[in-house]
Write an enzyme that holds these catalytic residues in place. Structure first.
Site, short mmCIF file in Angstrom:
data_model
loop_
_atom_site.label_atom_id
_atom_site.label_comp_id
_atom_site.label_asym_id
_atom_site.label_seq_id
_atom_site.Cartn_x
_atom_site.Cartn_y
_atom_site.Cartn_z
N LYS A 91 29.33 3.99 -17.82
CA LYS A 91 28.16 3.12 -17.64
C LYS A 91 28.29 1.97 -18.62
CE LYS A 91 24.40 2.70 -15.21
NZ LYS A 91 24.19 3.07 -13.79
N ASP A 138 23.52 -2.33 -11.30
CA ASP A 138 22.44 -1.38 -11.62
C ASP A 138 21.21 -2.26 -11.86
OD1 ASP A 138 21.86 1.59 -12.29
OD2 ASP A 138 21.00 0.57 -14.01
P1 NDP Z 1 16.69 -3.33 -9.64
O1 NDP Z 1 16.87 -4.14 -10.85
O2 NDP Z 1 17.11 -3.90 -8.32
O3 NDP Z 1 15.17 -2.86 -9.49
C1 NDP Z 1 14.55 -2.10 -10.48
C2 NDP Z 1 13.09 -1.92 -10.09
O4 NDP Z 1 12.48 -1.04 -11.03
C3 NDP Z 1 12.30 -3.21 -10.14
O5 NDP Z 1 11.26 -3.14 -9.21
C4 NDP Z 1 11.77 -3.21 -11.57
O6 NDP Z 1 10.60 -3.98 -11.76
C5 NDP Z 1 11.47 -1.75 -11.77
N1 NDP Z 1 11.58 -1.40 -13.20
C6 NDP Z 1 12.70 -1.51 -13.97
N2 NDP Z 1 12.44 -1.13 -15.23
C7 NDP Z 1 11.13 -0.79 -15.24
C8 NDP Z 1 10.26 -0.31 -16.24
N3 NDP Z 1 10.69 -0.11 -17.51
N4 NDP Z 1 8.98 -0.03 -15.89
C9 NDP Z 1 8.55 -0.22 -14.61
N5 NDP Z 1 9.33 -0.69 -13.62
C10 NDP Z 1 10.60 -0.96 -13.93
O7 NDP Z 1 17.46 -1.95 -9.91
P2 NDP Z 1 17.98 -0.87 -8.89
O8 NDP Z 1 17.05 -0.76 -7.72
O9 NDP Z 1 19.41 -1.11 -8.66
O10 NDP Z 1 17.90 0.46 -9.78
C11 NDP Z 1 16.71 1.28 -9.83
C12 NDP Z 1 17.09 2.65 -10.35
O11 NDP Z 1 18.07 3.25 -9.48
C13 NDP Z 1 17.71 2.69 -11.75
O12 NDP Z 1 17.34 3.89 -12.40
C14 NDP Z 1 19.20 2.74 -11.45
O13 NDP Z 1 19.95 3.31 -12.51
C15 NDP Z 1 19.21 3.65 -10.23
N6 NDP Z 1 20.40 3.56 -9.40
C16 NDP Z 1 20.78 2.37 -8.83
C17 NDP Z 1 21.90 2.33 -8.02
C18 NDP Z 1 22.30 1.09 -7.27
O14 NDP Z 1 23.21 1.17 -6.45
N7 NDP Z 1 21.65 -0.05 -7.50
C19 NDP Z 1 22.74 3.51 -7.83
C20 NDP Z 1 22.20 4.72 -8.41
C21 NDP Z 1 21.10 4.71 -9.18
P3 NDP Z 1 10.72 -5.44 -12.44
O15 NDP Z 1 11.39 -6.29 -11.42
O16 NDP Z 1 9.32 -5.85 -12.73
O17 NDP Z 1 11.56 -5.24 -13.68
#
Ligand code: NDP
Length: 444
Positions: free
Chosen positions: A126, A166
């Site tokens: 990571k 991510d």
């Molecule tokens: P994005 O950056 O596309 O989206 C993240 C989302 O979560 C946004 O809506 C964001 O809101 C919200 N968010 C992030 N941090 C916080 C926080 N501290 N409190 C509240 N809301 C929060 O990321 P992904 O969709 O890619 O990833 C989401 C999750 O999925 C993570 O845990 C990641 O590790 C996991 N994941 C992702 C993969 C991928 O292929 N993308 C694969 C496997 C796991 P805001 O925009 O306001 O920050």
């Protein structure tokens, strides 16, 4: 003291002030008891658990870049190359102000087992930075990505370590990172996944984590005599994973009714309008208030609250520890039947235990969100073969991988006397493959 308890104690002592990392290690090691205790001497002699919990290497560096006012800014950059027993290191990059070594290590550690569960030849890693792309201009994001990659490029390669996206690292960031790697190395290779379709990306990669999450949820329900069609689904987050989980939930006949970002959340009793959500988040990079303004049926509420809504299925897709014990109690109180983690470790340990003890089907992220990395490996395969597959072909493979992951977790849980405990099942199935490879490869 048992071998597992010894290692747990050492991890906490040797890695102070890393609560997320401790949490991830504790969850995995606790559920490995039935496997490790069966052959404790072999694992202890080979120091398998110590080697699994200590990364192969941690790369930590300064990232200097210039903002639009001509001022030089600094951020911390990381890459944790955790374990490559099964193949080249593989795992995403996260750009978010909350990134620190504890978060990087928890995510890298989880990635080992997730990648193992996919059955594909990839190790765990990571990386990321405490850089926040939010509110930055495209030029600033490019300047940061180029500086970050200038250091990272010394440590990665198509057969060595293959990062991906991510939180905070989407199509734009991947493009800048790939461009800088190519510029520095002079080599056009599949060194990063999640690439744009015009330069080596795979169809379905963008959708893969969200789609895969819902395929696995469908299979978990089916295996327990239920159907996803007709169910209401609460989703948190509104990023890559959440958007495509919402899209696939609709496609399979369910009704997603919530989404959130770090400012607030949406309850839309008519069901989330996924095209509008894409426009707001992927195109305009706006807040969810913009969704509510454009959609009369939607109610916007500031702060947290997604889990207070009555739903059949909950899919946490935002970030770690976002579903707490009180949220789990609210979900159970409203008759929720299944929780599957789209994000990494979004459910606290207390909430997980409560959900499981309340009879809620619970699938951990390392199984439920593995569709992203699995499709990244399909992208690597297409890059090596200089070919690209159709959407249907990749989607079918993704579906089969997710079904297989669920059954591996289900089978391991049954074999080790904890039927229906998919947390234990996923950890055990993931661990066995890695441990076998480590034992075969000697001391390193
Ligand atoms: P994005 O950056 O596309 O989206 C993240 C989302 O979560 C946004 O809506 C964001 O809101 C919200 N968010 C992030 N941090 C916080 C926080 N501290 N409190 C509240 N809301 C929060 O990321 P992904 O969709 O890619 O990833 C989401 C999750 O999925 C993570 O845990 C990641 O590790 C996991 N994941 C992702 C993969 C991928 O292929 N993308 C694969 C496997 C796991 P805001 O925009 O306001 O920050």
């Amino acid at each position: 003291m048992s071998y597992i308890d010894e290692v747990l104690q050492e991890v906490v002592q040797q890695n102070p002030n890393q609560p997320e990392f401790h949490q991830a290690v504790k969850e995995v090691l606790e559920s490995l008891r039935p496997v490790v205790e069966k052959d404790e001497n072999t694992y202890r002699q080979a120091a398998i658990l110590e080697r699994l919990t200590m990364p192969d290497r941690i790369i930590s560096f300064r990232v200097a870049w210039m903002d639009d006012n001509g001022k030089v800014q600094l951020n911390n950059g990381y890459r944790v190359q955790y374990n490559n027993a099964l193949g080249p290191y593989k795992g995403g990059l996260r750009f978010h102000p909350s990134v620190n070594l504890s978060v990087m290590k928890f995510l890298g550690f989880e990635q080992i087992f997730k990648n193992s569960l996919t059955g594909q030849p990839i190790g765990g890693a990571k990386g990321g930075s405490d850089f926040d792309p939010k509110g930055k201009s495209d030029r600033e994001v490019m300047a940061f990505c180029q500086s970050y990659m200038t250091e990272l490029s010394k440590h990665i390669g198509a057969d060595r370590d293959v990062p991906a996206g991510d939180i905070g690292v989407g199509a734009r960031e991947i493009g800048y990172l790939f461009g800088q790697y190519k510029r520095l190395s002079g080599v056009y290779e599949g060194v990063i996944t999640g690439k744009g379709l015009s330069y080596g990306g795979s169809l379905v990669r963008k959708e893969a984590t969200g789609y895969g999450l819902v395929y696995l949820t469908e299979e978990m329900l089916r295996s327990n005599g239920m159907d996803i069609a007709g169910k209401t689904v609460a989703v948190s987050g509104s990023g890559n994973v959440a958007i495509y989980a919402i899209e696939k939930a609709w496609q399979l006949g369910a009704k997603p009714i919530t989404c959130s970002d770090s400012s607030g959340w949406i309850y839309d009793p008519e069901g989330i309008d996924v095209e509008l959500l894409k426009q707001v988040k992927e195109v305009n990079r706006a807040r969810l208030t913009a969704y509510a303004e454009a959609r009369p049926s939607a109610q916007y509420r500031p702060g947290r609250g997604v889990w207070s809504v009555k739903c059949d299925i909950a899919l946490p897709c935002a970030t770690q520890n976002e579903l707490k014990l009180t949220d789990a109690q609210a979900l159970v109180g409203h008759g929720c039947i299944a929780v599957a983690e789209g994000a990494n470790m979004p459910t606290t340990m207390e909430a997980t235990t409560y959900l499981q003890q309340s009879g809620v089907l619970f699938c951990p992220g390392k199984a439920a969100n593995a569709g992203g990395v699995a499709t990244s490996v399909l992208e690597m395969g297409q890059n090596s073969q200089r070919t690209s597959w159709t959407f249907e072909k990749v989607d079918r493979k993704l579906h089969d991988i997710m079904v297989n992951i669920f059954h591996q977790a289900e089978e391991a849980a049954r074999e080790y006397g904890v039927p229906g405990d998919y947390v234990a099942g996923a950890n055990i199935a993931g661990f066995k493959r890695v441990a076998e490879a480590m034992l075969a490869q000697g001391i390193y």
